[in-house]
Design an enzyme around this catalytic site. Structure first.
Site, PDB file in Angstrom:
ATOM      1  N   ASP A  30      23.969  51.204 100.881  1.00 51.81           N
ATOM      2  CA  ASP A  30      25.247  51.914 100.963  1.00 51.81           C
ATOM      3  C   ASP A  30      25.735  51.892 102.420  1.00 51.81           C
ATOM      4  O   ASP A  30      24.957  52.073 103.354  1.00 51.81           O
ATOM      5  CB  ASP A  30      25.051  53.357 100.473  1.00 51.81           C
ATOM      6  CG  ASP A  30      26.356  54.061 100.200  1.00 51.81           C
ATOM      7  OD1 ASP A  30      26.631  54.360  99.025  1.00 51.81           O
ATOM      8  OD2 ASP A  30      27.112  54.322 101.168  1.00 51.81           O
ATOM      9  N   ASN A  86      28.405  58.433  89.424  1.00 52.41           N
ATOM     10  CA  ASN A  86      29.568  59.311  89.335  1.00 52.41           C
ATOM     11  C   ASN A  86      30.672  58.664  88.491  1.00 52.41           C
ATOM     12  O   ASN A  86      30.944  57.473  88.653  1.00 52.41           O
ATOM     13  CB  ASN A  86      30.130  59.578  90.744  1.00 52.41           C
ATOM     14  CG  ASN A  86      29.103  60.230  91.663  1.00 52.41           C
ATOM     15  OD1 ASN A  86      28.296  61.047  91.232  1.00 52.41           O
ATOM     16  ND2 ASN A  86      29.117  59.866  92.927  1.00 52.41           N
ATOM     17  N   GLN A  93      33.625  60.093  92.112  1.00 51.21           N
ATOM     18  CA  GLN A  93      33.656  58.626  92.122  1.00 51.21           C
ATOM     19  C   GLN A  93      34.783  58.184  93.055  1.00 51.21           C
ATOM     20  O   GLN A  93      35.925  58.643  92.928  1.00 51.21           O
ATOM     21  CB  GLN A  93      33.905  58.067  90.708  1.00 51.21           C
ATOM     22  CG  GLN A  93      33.847  56.536  90.659  1.00 51.21           C
ATOM     23  CD  GLN A  93      33.981  55.969  89.242  1.00 51.21           C
ATOM     24  OE1 GLN A  93      34.341  56.685  88.304  1.00 51.21           O
ATOM     25  NE2 GLN A  93      33.706  54.694  89.100  1.00 51.21           N
ATOM     26  N   HIS A  99      28.550  51.986  89.571  1.00 48.27           N
ATOM     27  CA  HIS A  99      27.418  51.746  90.474  1.00 48.27           C
ATOM     28  C   HIS A  99      26.459  52.913  90.353  1.00 48.27           C
ATOM     29  O   HIS A  99      26.870  54.043  90.052  1.00 48.27           O
ATOM     30  CB  HIS A  99      27.897  51.576  91.914  1.00 48.27           C
ATOM     31  CG  HIS A  99      28.806  52.668  92.374  1.00 48.27           C
ATOM     32  ND1 HIS A  99      30.142  52.703  92.033  1.00 48.27           N
ATOM     33  CD2 HIS A  99      28.569  53.776  93.105  1.00 48.27           C
ATOM     34  CE1 HIS A  99      30.689  53.780  92.552  1.00 48.27           C
ATOM     35  NE2 HIS A  99      29.763  54.461  93.203  1.00 48.27           N
ATOM     36  N   PHE A 100      25.218  52.608  90.601  1.00 45.83           N
ATOM     37  CA  PHE A 100      24.164  53.612  90.539  1.00 45.83           C
ATOM     38  C   PHE A 100      23.602  53.784  91.943  1.00 45.83           C
ATOM     39  O   PHE A 100      23.161  52.818  92.559  1.00 45.83           O
ATOM     40  CB  PHE A 100      23.062  53.173  89.562  1.00 45.83           C
ATOM     41  CG  PHE A 100      23.546  53.129  88.135  1.00 45.83           C
ATOM     42  CD1 PHE A 100      24.335  52.076  87.690  1.00 45.83           C
ATOM     43  CD2 PHE A 100      23.243  54.151  87.254  1.00 45.83           C
ATOM     44  CE1 PHE A 100      24.817  52.039  86.383  1.00 45.83           C
ATOM     45  CE2 PHE A 100      23.714  54.130  85.940  1.00 45.83           C
ATOM     46  CZ  PHE A 100      24.503  53.063  85.510  1.00 45.83           C
ATOM     47  N   HIS A 101      23.637  55.014  92.428  1.00 47.26           N
ATOM     48  CA  HIS A 101      23.072  55.326  93.742  1.00 47.26           C
ATOM     49  C   HIS A 101      21.567  55.558  93.583  1.00 47.26           C
ATOM     50  O   HIS A 101      21.156  56.374  92.733  1.00 47.26           O
ATOM     51  CB  HIS A 101      23.650  56.629  94.287  1.00 47.26           C
ATOM     52  CG  HIS A 101      25.109  56.614  94.597  1.00 47.26           C
ATOM     53  ND1 HIS A 101      25.595  56.409  95.860  1.00 47.26           N
ATOM     54  CD2 HIS A 101      26.200  56.802  93.807  1.00 47.26           C
ATOM     55  CE1 HIS A 101      26.919  56.473  95.850  1.00 47.26           C
ATOM     56  NE2 HIS A 101      27.312  56.719  94.608  1.00 47.26           N
TER      57      HIS A 101
HETATM   58  P1  DGP Z   1      30.971  56.893  94.717  1.00 48.77           P
HETATM   59  O1  DGP Z   1      31.481  58.089  95.487  1.00 48.77           O
HETATM   60  O2  DGP Z   1      29.894  57.279  93.704  1.00 48.77           O
HETATM   61  O3  DGP Z   1      32.100  56.087  94.126  1.00 48.77           O
HETATM   62  O4  DGP Z   1      30.222  55.989  95.811  1.00 48.77           O
HETATM   63  C1  DGP Z   1      30.774  54.896  96.458  1.00 48.77           C
HETATM   64  C2  DGP Z   1      29.797  54.497  97.519  1.00 48.77           C
HETATM   65  O5  DGP Z   1      30.116  53.202  97.953  1.00 48.77           O
HETATM   66  C3  DGP Z   1      29.802  55.390  98.760  1.00 48.77           C
HETATM   67  O6  DGP Z   1      28.516  56.007  98.902  1.00 48.77           O
HETATM   68  C4  DGP Z   1      30.081  54.467  99.910  1.00 48.77           C
HETATM   69  C5  DGP Z   1      29.843  53.094  99.330  1.00 48.77           C
HETATM   70  N1  DGP Z   1      30.728  52.075  99.840  1.00 48.77           N
HETATM   71  C6  DGP Z   1      32.084  52.113  99.836  1.00 48.77           C
HETATM   72  N2  DGP Z   1      32.582  50.974 100.377  1.00 48.77           N
HETATM   73  C7  DGP Z   1      31.505  50.213 100.707  1.00 48.77           C
HETATM   74  C8  DGP Z   1      31.364  48.921 101.299  1.00 48.77           C
HETATM   75  O7  DGP Z   1      32.322  48.224 101.619  1.00 48.77           O
HETATM   76  N3  DGP Z   1      30.087  48.474 101.488  1.00 48.77           N
HETATM   77  C9  DGP Z   1      28.995  49.201 101.118  1.00 48.77           C
HETATM   78  N4  DGP Z   1      27.794  48.679 101.367  1.00 48.77           N
HETATM   79  N5  DGP Z   1      29.090  50.418 100.560  1.00 48.77           N
HETATM   80  C10 DGP Z   1      30.334  50.915 100.362  1.00 48.77           C
END
Ligand code: DGP
Length: 142
Positions: A30, A86, A93, A99-101
């Protein structure tokens, strides 16, 4: 339709630290990690959320979640690990590509994972619980 950020990562149009990839899915750290090793597991297909997820992709992604979780466990020996997914802006979200964290948790280390797990104060009586259960079962045709 324009590509999601995560499709662009899969297509190598924007950089990411990819830790796992196969034909159907990808995992990368992330960009705004809540803890050391916070990783996202994402199907390559731009499925928006859990409601749109097909069985085959869901089954495959669960295998990858397990594989990558074990890699994180071996690499960093966290005290615990939360798998979080989320759906919808109201549920936090922000990227509308499912996506799964995988969020490893470390004892005595700050992380950005706020987690409240408290029973609904409007505790429902048995009769109301039954109505709720029946509504879900009705939708499932049980
Ligand atoms: P959510 O809030 O569940 O939709 O999480 C989205 C996640 O994606 C957040 O923790 C940050 C991550 N994220 C957003 N943009 C990018 C990106 O360009 N690269 C990476 N590696 N992660 C990203």
């Amino acid at each position: 339709m324009s590509k999601t950020i995560f499709e662009k990562i899969a297509d190598r149009e924007i950089p990411a630290n990819i830790v796992y990839e196969d034909d159907a899915c990808i995992a990368f750290t992330d960009a705004f990690p809540l803890s050391k090793g916070h990783t996202l597991v994402v199907p390559k297909k731009p499925i928006e959320n859990i409601y749109e997820l097909d069985e085959e992709t869901g089954a495959h992604i669960m295998k990858v979640i397990t594989k990558v979780s074990n890699a994180i466990k071996e690499a960093f020996e966290p005290a615990g690990l939360n798998v979080v997914q989320n759906n919808g802006e109201y549920a936090s979200q922000s990227v509308f590509h499912i996506h799964f964290h995988l969020i490893p948790r470390y004892e005595n280390e700050y992380d950005g994972f706020g987690y409240v797990w408290e029973q609904d104060p409007d505790t429902r009586d048995d009769e109301e619980k039954k109505v709720i259960e029946d509504a879900i079962k009705h939708q499932l045709n049980v």
